[in-house]
Design an enzyme around this catalytic site. Structure first.
Site, PDB file in Angstrom:
ATOM      1  N   HIS A  81      -8.020  -7.833   1.864  1.00 19.66           N
ATOM      2  CA  HIS A  81      -6.843  -6.979   1.673  1.00 19.66           C
ATOM      3  C   HIS A  81      -6.761  -6.625   0.199  1.00 19.66           C
ATOM      4  O   HIS A  81      -6.661  -7.496  -0.648  1.00 19.66           O
ATOM      5  CB  HIS A  81      -5.579  -7.717   2.108  1.00 19.66           C
ATOM      6  N   ARG A  82      -6.813  -5.333  -0.111  1.00 19.23           N
ATOM      7  CA  ARG A  82      -6.860  -4.911  -1.511  1.00 19.23           C
ATOM      8  C   ARG A  82      -5.531  -4.410  -2.043  1.00 19.23           C
ATOM      9  O   ARG A  82      -5.446  -3.917  -3.141  1.00 19.23           O
ATOM     10  CB  ARG A  82      -7.899  -3.807  -1.689  1.00 19.23           C
ATOM     11  N   ASP A  83      -4.460  -4.521  -1.261  1.00 13.40           N
ATOM     12  CA  ASP A  83      -3.177  -3.980  -1.692  1.00 13.40           C
ATOM     13  C   ASP A  83      -2.053  -4.915  -1.309  1.00 13.40           C
ATOM     14  O   ASP A  83      -1.056  -4.506  -0.718  1.00 13.40           O
ATOM     15  CB  ASP A  83      -2.988  -2.591  -1.094  1.00 13.40           C
ATOM     16  N   LEU A  84      -2.196  -6.168  -1.623  1.00 11.74           N
ATOM     17  CA  LEU A  84      -1.191  -7.170  -1.268  1.00 11.74           C
ATOM     18  C   LEU A  84       0.011  -7.027  -2.185  1.00 11.74           C
ATOM     19  O   LEU A  84      -0.125  -6.937  -3.399  1.00 11.74           O
ATOM     20  CB  LEU A  84      -1.802  -8.571  -1.403  1.00 11.74           C
ATOM     21  N   LYS A  85       1.194  -6.981  -1.603  1.00 10.17           N
ATOM     22  CA  LYS A  85       2.427  -6.870  -2.383  1.00 10.17           C
ATOM     23  C   LYS A  85       3.311  -8.057  -2.092  1.00 10.17           C
ATOM     24  O   LYS A  85       3.403  -8.526  -1.031  1.00 10.17           O
ATOM     25  CB  LYS A  85       3.164  -5.583  -2.020  1.00 10.17           C
TER      26      LYS A  85
END
Length: 85
Positions: A81-85
């Site tokens: 996952h390259r967009d973990l917030k």
């Protein structure tokens, strides 16, 4: 910001973990990709933090553990996952 393409959207569809939402379907509407997944009741973590401020340590650790278990399940199946917030 870089947008996800069809390959990036299809890959997580193959991932299963009890700690991840299942992606049921994806569709394209013009330049946008739409993702259909289960509805989860509750508030997003950022809103919870805005409302309550910092979480107590035990609650923060429990939340971080759930995130780590979900990421671990995805990573074990080759998805990062390259967009973990």
């Amino acid at each position: 910001m870089r947008r996800a393409g069809p390959r990036e959207l299809l890959l997580p569809r193959q991932v299963w973990s009890p700690h991840l939402l299942r992606i049921h379907d994806i569709a394209r509407d013009g330049a946008r990709w739409l993702i259909s997944m289960d509805l989860v009741e509750g508030r997003p973590l950022d809103r919870l933090l805005d409302e309550r401020g910092p979480l107590p340590v035990d609650e923060a650790l429990a939340t971080a553990r759930q995130v780590a278990l979900g990421l671990g399940g995805a990573h074990a199946q080759g998805v990062v996952h390259r967009d973990l917030k």
